[in-house]
Design a protein around this motif. Structure first.
Motif, PDB file in Angstrom:
ATOM      1  N   UNK A 182       0.868  -1.183   0.000  1.00 25.77           N
ATOM      2  CA  UNK A 182       0.000   0.000   0.000  1.00 25.77           C
ATOM      3  C   UNK A 182       0.904   1.232   0.000  1.00 25.77           C
ATOM      4  N   UNK A 183       0.643   2.126  -0.949  1.00 23.07           N
ATOM      5  CA  UNK A 183       1.429   3.348  -1.050  1.00 23.07           C
ATOM      6  C   UNK A 183       0.487   4.540  -0.932  1.00 23.07           C
ATOM      7  N   UNK A 184       0.893   5.520  -0.116  1.00 21.05           N
ATOM      8  CA  UNK A 184       0.098   6.725   0.071  1.00 21.05           C
ATOM      9  C   UNK A 184      -0.312   6.882   1.521  1.00 21.05           C
ATOM     10  N   UNK A 185      -1.271   7.754   1.734  1.00 22.68           N
ATOM     11  CA  UNK A 185      -1.819   7.939   3.071  1.00 22.68           C
ATOM     12  C   UNK A 185      -3.321   7.704   3.013  1.00 22.68           C
ATOM     13  N   UNK A 186      -3.854   7.124   4.085  1.00 21.59           N
ATOM     14  CA  UNK A 186      -5.286   6.832   4.127  1.00 21.59           C
ATOM     15  C   UNK A 186      -6.066   8.139   4.043  1.00 21.59           C
ATOM     16  N   UNK A 187      -7.162   8.196   3.316  1.00 15.15           N
ATOM     17  CA  UNK A 187      -7.786   7.094   2.584  1.00 15.15           C
ATOM     18  C   UNK A 187      -7.291   6.963   1.134  1.00 15.15           C
ATOM     19  N   UNK A 188      -6.318   7.755   0.732  1.00 11.62           N
ATOM     20  CA  UNK A 188      -5.810   7.717  -0.654  1.00 11.62           C
ATOM     21  C   UNK A 188      -4.671   6.709  -0.794  1.00 11.62           C
ATOM     22  N   UNK A 189      -4.984   5.434  -0.767  1.00 11.35           N
ATOM     23  CA  UNK A 189      -3.972   4.392  -0.872  1.00 11.35           C
ATOM     24  C   UNK A 189      -4.042   3.723  -2.240  1.00 11.35           C
ATOM     25  N   UNK A 190      -2.885   3.393  -2.763  1.00 11.28           N
ATOM     26  CA  UNK A 190      -2.807   2.627  -4.004  1.00 11.28           C
ATOM     27  C   UNK A 190      -2.283   1.244  -3.635  1.00 11.28           C
ATOM     28  N   UNK A 191      -3.038   0.210  -3.999  1.00 10.04           N
ATOM     29  CA  UNK A 191      -2.689  -1.156  -3.617  1.00 10.04           C
ATOM     30  C   UNK A 191      -2.052  -1.907  -4.777  1.00 10.04           C
ATOM     31  N   UNK A 192      -1.046  -2.709  -4.444  1.00 14.53           N
ATOM     32  CA  UNK A 192      -0.473  -3.680  -5.372  1.00 14.53           C
ATOM     33  C   UNK A 192      -0.560  -5.026  -4.665  1.00 14.53           C
ATOM     34  N   UNK A 193      -1.300  -5.948  -5.265  1.00 15.55           N
ATOM     35  CA  UNK A 193      -1.572  -7.252  -4.646  1.00 15.55           C
ATOM     36  C   UNK A 193      -0.835  -8.338  -5.419  1.00 15.55           C
ATOM     37  N   UNK A 194       0.047  -9.038  -4.728  1.00 17.15           N
ATOM     38  CA  UNK A 194       0.774 -10.151  -5.342  1.00 17.15           C
ATOM     39  C   UNK A 194       0.235 -11.438  -4.743  1.00 17.15           C
ATOM     40  N   UNK A 195      -0.529 -12.172  -5.554  1.00 21.33           N
ATOM     41  CA  UNK A 195      -1.059 -13.462  -5.106  1.00 21.33           C
ATOM     42  C   UNK A 195       0.058 -14.499  -5.202  1.00 21.33           C
ATOM     43  N   UNK A 196       0.066 -15.423  -4.243  1.00 25.19           N
ATOM     44  CA  UNK A 196       1.083 -16.493  -4.223  1.00 25.19           C
ATOM     45  C   UNK A 196       2.476 -15.880  -4.385  1.00 25.19           C
ATOM     46  N   UNK A 197       2.782 -14.906  -3.545  1.00 23.73           N
ATOM     47  CA  UNK A 197       4.052 -14.161  -3.631  1.00 23.73           C
ATOM     48  C   UNK A 197       5.261 -15.053  -3.374  1.00 23.73           C
ATOM     49  N   UNK A 198       5.069 -16.072  -2.520  1.00 26.49           N
ATOM     50  CA  UNK A 198       6.152 -17.030  -2.238  1.00 26.49           C
ATOM     51  C   UNK A 198       5.525 -18.318  -1.735  1.00 26.49           C
ATOM     52  N   UNK A 199       6.309 -19.364  -1.739  1.00 29.08           N
ATOM     53  CA  UNK A 199       5.845 -20.692  -1.313  1.00 29.08           C
ATOM     54  C   UNK A 199       6.493 -21.102  -0.008  1.00 29.08           C
ATOM     55  N   UNK A 200       5.786 -21.907   0.756  1.00 30.38           N
ATOM     56  CA  UNK A 200       6.379 -22.546   1.930  1.00 30.38           C
ATOM     57  C   UNK A 200       7.022 -23.838   1.454  1.00 30.38           C
ATOM     58  N   UNK A 201       8.284 -24.006   1.746  1.00 28.72           N
ATOM     59  CA  UNK A 201       8.991 -25.221   1.270  1.00 28.72           C
ATOM     60  C   UNK A 201       8.808 -26.354   2.237  1.00 28.72           C
TER      61      UNK A 201
END
Length: 122
Positions: free
Chosen positions: A103-122
């Motif tokens: 999340x970049x910015x200040x609330x309530x003006x936030x810009x989200x970048x969502x990375x699904x499955x960003x890493x795995x548990x080995x």
């Protein structure tokens, strides 16, 4: 490193806003701020049958890099350990994944970048 109360409150507010944003994207809220040995899981949600452990990272700007860049291998290992503890404590056996939301910015003006499955548990 200890956070000041203001920083902690700001972090909790960002996590709450992020959880609401993720619900608007179709995920189902499960829990927030789950403490486990050596770590904390910011947000836990469900995506269908998958339990999603979400790390929320925030910066007011990207002058020193994007917040996603702060999730290094050490942080990933802490999150994996905390997730395993959460699963054991709650006697859960299900498909899981680790997502990271920057999340970049200040609330309530936030810009989200969502990375699904960003890493795995080995």
């Amino acid at each position: 490193m200890r956070h000041s109360n203001d920083a902690r409150k700001r972090g909790e507010a960002i996590e709450e806003i992020t959880a609401g944003w993720l619900q608007a994207q179709g995920l189902t809220f499960v829990a927030r701020n789950q403490h486990a040995k050596g770590g904390e899981i910011d947000v836990i949600m469900r995506d269908g049958d998958t339990l999603v452990f979400i790390e929320v990272r925030h910066r007011t700007n990207t002058r020193y890099g994007h917040p996603l860049e702060t999730v290094n291998i050490t942080k990933q290992q802490r999150l994996i350990r905390a997730a395993r503890f959460y699963l054991l404590r709650n006697r859960l056996s299900c498909a899981c994944r680790f997502d990271v939301v920057g999340a970049v910015g200040t609330a309530p003006q936030l810009e989200f970048t969502w990375v699904r499955a960003a890493f795995d548990a080995f």
